[in-house]
Motif scaffolding. Structure first.
Motif, PDB file in Angstrom:
ATOM      1  N   THR A  91       1.675   1.068 -18.970  1.00 38.07           N
ATOM      2  CA  THR A  91       2.881   1.414 -18.219  1.00 38.07           C
ATOM      3  C   THR A  91       2.528   2.275 -17.012  1.00 38.07           C
ATOM      4  O   THR A  91       3.132   2.147 -15.945  1.00 38.07           O
ATOM      5  CB  THR A  91       3.887   2.146 -19.121  1.00 38.07           C
ATOM      6  OG1 THR A  91       4.100   1.315 -20.254  1.00 38.07           O
ATOM      7  CG2 THR A  91       5.212   2.358 -18.431  1.00 38.07           C
ATOM      8  N   TYR A  92       1.539   3.153 -17.162  1.00 34.58           N
ATOM      9  CA  TYR A  92       1.144   3.994 -16.020  1.00 34.58           C
ATOM     10  C   TYR A  92       0.684   3.103 -14.866  1.00 34.58           C
ATOM     11  O   TYR A  92       1.119   3.263 -13.725  1.00 34.58           O
ATOM     12  CB  TYR A  92       0.019   4.954 -16.441  1.00 34.58           C
ATOM     13  CG  TYR A  92      -0.392   5.857 -15.312  1.00 34.58           C
ATOM     14  CD1 TYR A  92       0.342   7.003 -15.008  1.00 34.58           C
ATOM     15  CD2 TYR A  92      -1.501   5.547 -14.509  1.00 34.58           C
ATOM     16  CE1 TYR A  92      -0.007   7.819 -13.941  1.00 34.58           C
ATOM     17  CE2 TYR A  92      -1.858   6.354 -13.439  1.00 34.58           C
ATOM     18  CZ  TYR A  92      -1.114   7.496 -13.166  1.00 34.58           C
ATOM     19  OH  TYR A  92      -1.463   8.301 -12.108  1.00 34.58           O
ATOM     20  N   ASN A  93      -0.145   2.125 -15.194  1.00 29.93           N
ATOM     21  CA  ASN A  93      -0.668   1.246 -14.141  1.00 29.93           C
ATOM     22  C   ASN A  93       0.432   0.381 -13.522  1.00 29.93           C
ATOM     23  O   ASN A  93       0.462   0.187 -12.306  1.00 29.93           O
ATOM     24  CB  ASN A  93      -1.793   0.370 -14.690  1.00 29.93           C
ATOM     25  CG  ASN A  93      -3.039   1.212 -14.935  1.00 29.93           C
ATOM     26  OD1 ASN A  93      -3.275   2.200 -14.219  1.00 29.93           O
ATOM     27  ND2 ASN A  93      -3.816   0.871 -15.949  1.00 29.93           N
ATOM     28  N   GLN A 149       6.563   2.606 -25.840  1.00 30.65           N
ATOM     29  CA  GLN A 149       5.358   2.897 -25.051  1.00 30.65           C
ATOM     30  C   GLN A 149       4.168   3.183 -25.952  1.00 30.65           C
ATOM     31  O   GLN A 149       3.031   2.819 -25.641  1.00 30.65           O
ATOM     32  CB  GLN A 149       5.585   4.120 -24.153  1.00 30.65           C
ATOM     33  CG  GLN A 149       6.550   3.878 -23.032  1.00 30.65           C
ATOM     34  CD  GLN A 149       6.208   2.629 -22.261  1.00 30.65           C
ATOM     35  OE1 GLN A 149       5.123   2.514 -21.720  1.00 30.65           O
ATOM     36  NE2 GLN A 149       7.127   1.678 -22.236  1.00 30.65           N
TER      37      GLN A 149
END
Ligand SMILES: NC(=O)c1ccc[n+]([C@@H]2O[C@H](COP(=O)([O-])OP(=O)(O)OC[C@H]3O[C@@H](n4cnc5c(N)ncnc54)[C@H](O)[C@@H]3O)[C@@H](O)[C@H]2O)c1
Length: 314
Positions: free
Chosen positions: A244-246, A236
């Motif tokens: 990755t959050y999106n 990450q």
């Protein structure tokens, strides 16, 4: 930890015994009958021979390892003078508790008792123990003599901190990659992550998104390829957390979150379609092709083992 006893020498126990004998410990293998012990010996011989053919060890190493191993069906003899007793009997709590009761009656107060349980918490394993502070979980992965990780689980405020350190140092000396869980959690770490992945793989299969072969290819040729040398969290940092959050905002709501194993797995079990041992699982096998699959798996694991040792300068 020079003198170690392995209680239960099946799939996991023989490999753990082999590993310790390869690292100079005097290892006694204990099981209920000679047949089980003979099987363990022959699995160890096969494994060491495969390591010779891959030039991981020499013929001399194999001789030395075998000389460090002895077998018995007499529990008293098996644990006599043991510094550590490793319990590797089937995953049945009552069986494990009976085993500890028998061991604790025979060993000194200082003897460490380590369990290879897959999921039973230490709090349950130590109910009725005379000395809960000398109990620890050292959770291996099959084949135990090859896969580096060992998860160490302690009981906060109960497990002797000196013991924890000693076990960690010992496992490192055996070439392992031990990690200590800060808190006990069901399934520990690796099996929680593995099961999260399996749940999604089963969902993809059940819903006809791709064939079993293609689902396997996706893992072998993407995540599996990466994960040998790059963990998911360090990955990450390279990819960037924001991405990755999106992706998570979109995908988390639609990922499988079933609370019971998928129904088709139960159907497969009822139809005796349980994998290589019944010649049919997600794929079909003959007696020969099933054996070949396992041989090839072990062979490939040894190749990765060599590569990893090379990277670590071993
Ligand atoms: N198989 C795996 O991949 C795996 C991985 C990690 C942890 N584990 C855990 O390791 C433990 C052992 O699993 P396994 O797969 O090696 O099982 P297994 O069935 O292959 O081997 C168990 C061995 O214990 C022996 N045994 C049974 N009762 C005994 C007793 N009272 N005293 C001494 N020996 C006895 C059996 O004869 C057998 O040889 C379980 O707790 C399991 O959850 C298994």
């Amino acid at each position: 930890m020079k003198k170690i006893t392995i209680i239960g020498t099946g799939v996991m126990g023989h490999g753990i015994g082999q590993l310790y004998a390869q690292h100079g410990c005097e290892v006694t293998l204990y099981d209920l009958n000679d047949e089980a012990l003979n099987n363990a010996r022959s699995m160890i011989t096969d494994s060491l021979s495969a390591m010779i053919s891959k030039e991981i060890i020499s013929e001399e190493d194999m001789k030395e390892t075998m000389a460090h191993l002895s077998c018995t069906t007499d529990l008293k003899k098996a644990v006599d003078g043991a510094e550590m007793v490793v319990e590797v009997v089937p995953e049945i709590l009552s069986l494990k508790l009976d085993t500890y009761r028998a061991i604790e009656a025979l060993v000194s107060e200082k003897t460490v008792i380590a369990s290879n349980t897959s999921a039973i918490p230490l709090t349950e394993l130590t109910q009725g123990a005379l000395h809960p502070e000398r109990f620890i979980i050292t959770h291996y992965f099959a084949p135990a003599q090859i896969i580096p990780l060992v998860e160490i689980i302690q009981m906060d405020g109960v497990t002797d901190p000196k013991l924890l350190k000693e076990v960690e140092v010992f496992l490192k000396m055996c070439g392992k990659s031990p990690i200590i869980l800060k808190k006990e959690v069901p399934g520990f770490i690796a099996n929680r992550m593995q099961m999260a992945l399996m749940r999604e793989a089963f969902w993809l299969y059940e819903n006809g998104i791709a064939s079993a072969e293609d689902i396997d290819t996706v893992i072998k040729d993407s995540l599996g390829f990466r994960y040998v040398f790059l963990g998911p969290l360090e990955g990450q940092d390279i990819a960037g957390i924001g991405t990755t959050y999106n992706v998570g905002l979109k995908l988390f709501p639609v990922l499988d979150d079933t609370k019971v194993p998928h129904a088709f797995l139960k159907e497969m079990m009822d139809n005796n379609t349980v994998g290589i041992r019944s010649n049919k699982g997600f794929y079909e096998y003959t007696e020969e092709s099933g054996k070949e699959k396992i041989r090839k798996r072990n062979d490939n694991f040894l190749e990765v083992f060599k590569l990893r040792n090379k990277q670590l300068g071993k």
